[in-house]
Design a protein around this motif. Structure first.
Motif, PDB file in Angstrom:
ATOM      1  N   ASN A   1       0.825  -1.200   0.000  1.00 56.91           N
ATOM      2  CA  ASN A   1       0.000   0.000   0.000  1.00 56.91           C
ATOM      3  C   ASN A   1       0.868   1.263   0.000  1.00 56.91           C
ATOM      4  OD1 ASN A   1      -2.272  -1.585   0.039  1.00 56.91           O
ATOM      5  ND2 ASN A   1      -2.610  -1.382   2.249  1.00 56.91           N
ATOM      6  N   TYR A   2       1.961   1.237   0.777  1.00 56.50           N
ATOM      7  CA  TYR A   2       2.877   2.380   0.821  1.00 56.50           C
ATOM      8  C   TYR A   2       3.510   2.605  -0.559  1.00 56.50           C
ATOM      9  CZ  TYR A   2       7.015   5.164   1.793  1.00 56.50           C
ATOM     10  OH  TYR A   2       7.990   6.117   1.759  1.00 56.50           O
ATOM     11  N   GLN A   3       3.970   1.515  -1.175  1.00 59.85           N
ATOM     12  CA  GLN A   3       4.592   1.639  -2.502  1.00 59.85           C
ATOM     13  C   GLN A   3       3.607   2.225  -3.503  1.00 59.85           C
ATOM     14  OE1 GLN A   3       5.765  -2.459  -3.010  1.00 59.85           O
ATOM     15  NE2 GLN A   3       7.907  -2.008  -2.543  1.00 59.85           N
ATOM     16  N   SER A   4       2.365   1.751  -3.461  1.00 60.20           N
ATOM     17  CA  SER A   4       1.359   2.218  -4.411  1.00 60.20           C
ATOM     18  C   SER A   4       1.063   3.701  -4.220  1.00 60.20           C
ATOM     19  CB  SER A   4       0.062   1.413  -4.253  1.00 60.20           C
ATOM     20  OG  SER A   4       0.291   0.047  -4.489  1.00 60.20           O
ATOM     21  N   LYS A   5       0.893   4.097  -2.959  1.00 59.83           N
ATOM     22  CA  LYS A   5       0.464   5.467  -2.678  1.00 59.83           C
ATOM     23  C   LYS A   5       1.606   6.467  -2.733  1.00 59.83           C
ATOM     24  CE  LYS A   5      -2.091   8.180   0.746  1.00 59.83           C
ATOM     25  NZ  LYS A   5      -2.783   8.158   2.059  1.00 59.83           N
ATOM     26  N   GLU A   6       2.720   6.136  -2.073  1.00 61.98           N
ATOM     27  CA  GLU A   6       3.791   7.112  -1.915  1.00 61.98           C
ATOM     28  C   GLU A   6       4.811   7.070  -3.051  1.00 61.98           C
ATOM     29  OE1 GLU A   6       3.480   9.306   0.326  1.00 61.98           O
ATOM     30  OE2 GLU A   6       1.823   8.357   1.404  1.00 61.98           O
ATOM     31  N   GLN A   7       5.146   5.868  -3.514  1.00 59.00           N
ATOM     32  CA  GLN A   7       6.194   5.760  -4.523  1.00 59.00           C
ATOM     33  C   GLN A   7       5.643   5.816  -5.946  1.00 59.00           C
ATOM     34  OE1 GLN A   7       7.996   2.059  -3.104  1.00 59.00           O
ATOM     35  NE2 GLN A   7       9.635   3.240  -2.136  1.00 59.00           N
ATOM     36  N   LEU A   8       4.435   5.297  -6.156  1.00 59.89           N
ATOM     37  CA  LEU A   8       3.846   5.298  -7.501  1.00 59.89           C
ATOM     38  C   LEU A   8       2.775   6.363  -7.665  1.00 59.89           C
ATOM     39  CD1 LEU A   8       3.506   1.435  -8.044  1.00 59.89           C
ATOM     40  CD2 LEU A   8       5.360   2.948  -8.775  1.00 59.89           C
ATOM     41  N   ASP A   9       2.443   7.045  -6.573  1.00 60.07           N
ATOM     42  CA  ASP A   9       1.459   8.126  -6.596  1.00 60.07           C
ATOM     43  C   ASP A   9       0.103   7.633  -7.108  1.00 60.07           C
ATOM     44  OD1 ASP A   9       0.642  10.715  -6.065  1.00 60.07           O
ATOM     45  OD2 ASP A   9       1.063  11.416  -8.101  1.00 60.07           O
ATOM     46  N   ILE A  10      -0.298   6.455  -6.645  1.00 59.73           N
ATOM     47  CA  ILE A  10      -1.589   5.887  -7.016  1.00 59.73           C
ATOM     48  C   ILE A  10      -2.594   6.164  -5.905  1.00 59.73           C
ATOM     49  CG2 ILE A  10      -2.837   3.725  -7.444  1.00 59.73           C
ATOM     50  CD1 ILE A  10      -0.286   2.604  -8.656  1.00 59.73           C
ATOM     51  N   GLU A  11      -3.778   6.597  -6.290  1.00 65.43           N
ATOM     52  CA  GLU A  11      -4.861   6.765  -5.316  1.00 65.43           C
ATOM     53  C   GLU A  11      -5.676   5.481  -5.264  1.00 65.43           C
ATOM     54  OE1 GLU A  11      -7.160  10.389  -5.747  1.00 65.43           O
ATOM     55  OE2 GLU A  11      -5.588  11.214  -7.031  1.00 65.43           O
ATOM     56  N   PHE A  12      -6.055   5.060  -4.056  1.00 67.42           N
ATOM     57  CA  PHE A  12      -6.874   3.857  -3.957  1.00 67.42           C
ATOM     58  C   PHE A  12      -7.803   3.943  -2.765  1.00 67.42           C
ATOM     59  CE2 PHE A  12      -2.735   3.071  -2.018  1.00 67.42           C
ATOM     60  CZ  PHE A  12      -3.067   2.616  -0.748  1.00 67.42           C
ATOM     61  N   ILE A  13      -8.879   3.187  -2.847  1.00 71.85           N
ATOM     62  CA  ILE A  13      -9.872   3.124  -1.775  1.00 71.85           C
ATOM     63  C   ILE A  13      -9.982   1.671  -1.337  1.00 71.85           C
ATOM     64  CG2 ILE A  13     -12.285   3.490  -1.157  1.00 71.85           C
ATOM     65  CD1 ILE A  13     -12.379   5.643  -3.334  1.00 71.85           C
ATOM     66  N   LEU A  14      -9.800   1.417  -0.041  1.00 72.56           N
ATOM     67  CA  LEU A  14      -9.824   0.054   0.480  1.00 72.56           C
ATOM     68  C   LEU A  14     -11.157  -0.260   1.150  1.00 72.56           C
ATOM     69  CD1 LEU A  14      -6.268  -0.086   2.112  1.00 72.56           C
ATOM     70  CD2 LEU A  14      -6.944  -0.939  -0.132  1.00 72.56           C
ATOM     71  N   ASN A  15     -11.501  -1.544   1.140  1.00 70.80           N
ATOM     72  CA  ASN A  15     -12.660  -2.054   1.893  1.00 70.80           C
ATOM     73  C   ASN A  15     -13.972  -1.383   1.513  1.00 70.80           C
ATOM     74  OD1 ASN A  15     -10.893  -3.742   3.408  1.00 70.80           O
ATOM     75  ND2 ASN A  15     -10.366  -1.991   4.689  1.00 70.80           N
ATOM     76  N   ALA A  16     -14.160  -1.138   0.223  1.00 76.07           N
ATOM     77  CA  ALA A  16     -15.413  -0.554  -0.260  1.00 76.07           C
ATOM     78  C   ALA A  16     -15.740  -1.161  -1.620  1.00 76.07           C
ATOM     79  CB  ALA A  16     -15.294   0.968  -0.371  1.00 76.07           C
TER      80      ALA A  16
END
Length: 301
Positions: free
Chosen positions: A24-39
């Protein structure tokens, strides 16, 4: 000596949070991907998705809805003690006994069967057709099966489970199967079903009218594009081979296509593999297929 399966599962449950956090850290901080969990998300059209009360619009939609295990269709299959690869992690609440019955002949069945065998259990594998028919080379398949039997695993091919006996208080007590040698009754309190996976394609079909094959897998071309323009599908949703390595590859190839690259995704370009007591990998034609196609075939061992 018997190793506790329940303790191994509990160790996995405790440890899985860390790797998820790293990804999750790699996706959000390193790849600048936005995501929504558990929905849960709802597909509105080929360019629109609703999730957590928000509407998201994009020029391309990538479907990665995964698959779910196919479950036994036999009396008693809902008893406590009947598990698949999802429920064994999420709901296992008691230690399996000395005998475990594995139903199925796929990679999932074999890999879990070898794990159960390594914990010191007696493992009986009930296979409807042939074990590991997906391995196209006869020598390679024979090597895997021989090594499994060498470790004490019991393999019954041509077997169909007709019933699982037990009750609500005790759970599973036995498995009854029809085999070429007659009816077989195996006393056990733990059944692992590994009959394959079914792609979760219904939402895409209902929302987009997307084309699927007879097994429910979304049909894609070499660019991972579906029958609906600008809608792509990846991972288990597009069918075999259903494994994380190919899922990640297909995801990256779909992304590259969307960004304008000329790339083609062909699963057969990468080796297939099997985690048993011995690691096995294969690529391309089996020996029998090669001899049928070419005159000069050399085998190295």
């Amino acid at each position: 000596r018997i190793t506790s399966i329940k303790e191994v599962i509990e160790l996995f449950r405790r440890g899985r949070t860390g790797p998820h956090a790293v990804m999750n850290y790699q996706s959000k901080e390193q790849l600048d991907i936005e995501f929504i969990l558990n929905a849960p998300a709802r597909i509105i059209d080929a360019n629109t998705v609703e999730v957590a009360g928000e509407i998201f619009r994009a020029r391309a939609l990538v479907l990665a809805l995964g698959a779910e295990p196919i479950r036994l269709d036999a009396p008693g299959s809902d008893l406590n003690g009947v598990h698949d690869y999802t429920t064994i992690v999420e709901t296992l609440d008691r230690e399996p006994g000395e005998t475990i019955v594995v139903v199925g002949g796929s990679k999932t069945a074999v890999e879990y069967g070898c794990f159960f065998n390594a914990t010191g259990r007696r493992v009986v594998m009930l296979v409807r057709n042939r074990l590991l028919d997906l391995i196209r080379d006869g020598d390679t398949r024979a090597y895997v099966v021989d090594r499994m039997r060498e470790q004490g695993m019991e393999i019954v091919e041509g077997a169909t489970v007709s019933a699982i006996t037990g009750d609500a208080s005790r759970g599973v007590t036995a498995v009854i199967a029809d085999t070429p040698a007659g009816q077989l009754r195996i006393k056990t309190d733990f059944v692992f079903q590994a009959l394959g996976e079914r792609p979760r394609s219904r939402a895409a079909v209902e929302a987009l009218g997307i084309a699927i094959d007879r097994k429910g897998a979304v049909v894609v071309d070499e660019h991972l594009q579906t029958s609906v323009p600008n809608v792509y599908a990846v991972g288990d949703l597009i069918g075999a081979p259903m494994e994380m390595f190919k899922a990640r590859k297909s995801g990256t190839y779909a992304a590259r296509t969307i960004m304008g690259e000329e790339v083609s995704y062909r699963p057969a370009d990468w080796p297939d593999f099997l985690h048993t007591h011995y690691e096995v990998s294969w690529l391309g034609l089996g020996e029998e297929e090669a001899r049928a196609r070419y005159r000069n075939v050399v085998v190295l061992k």
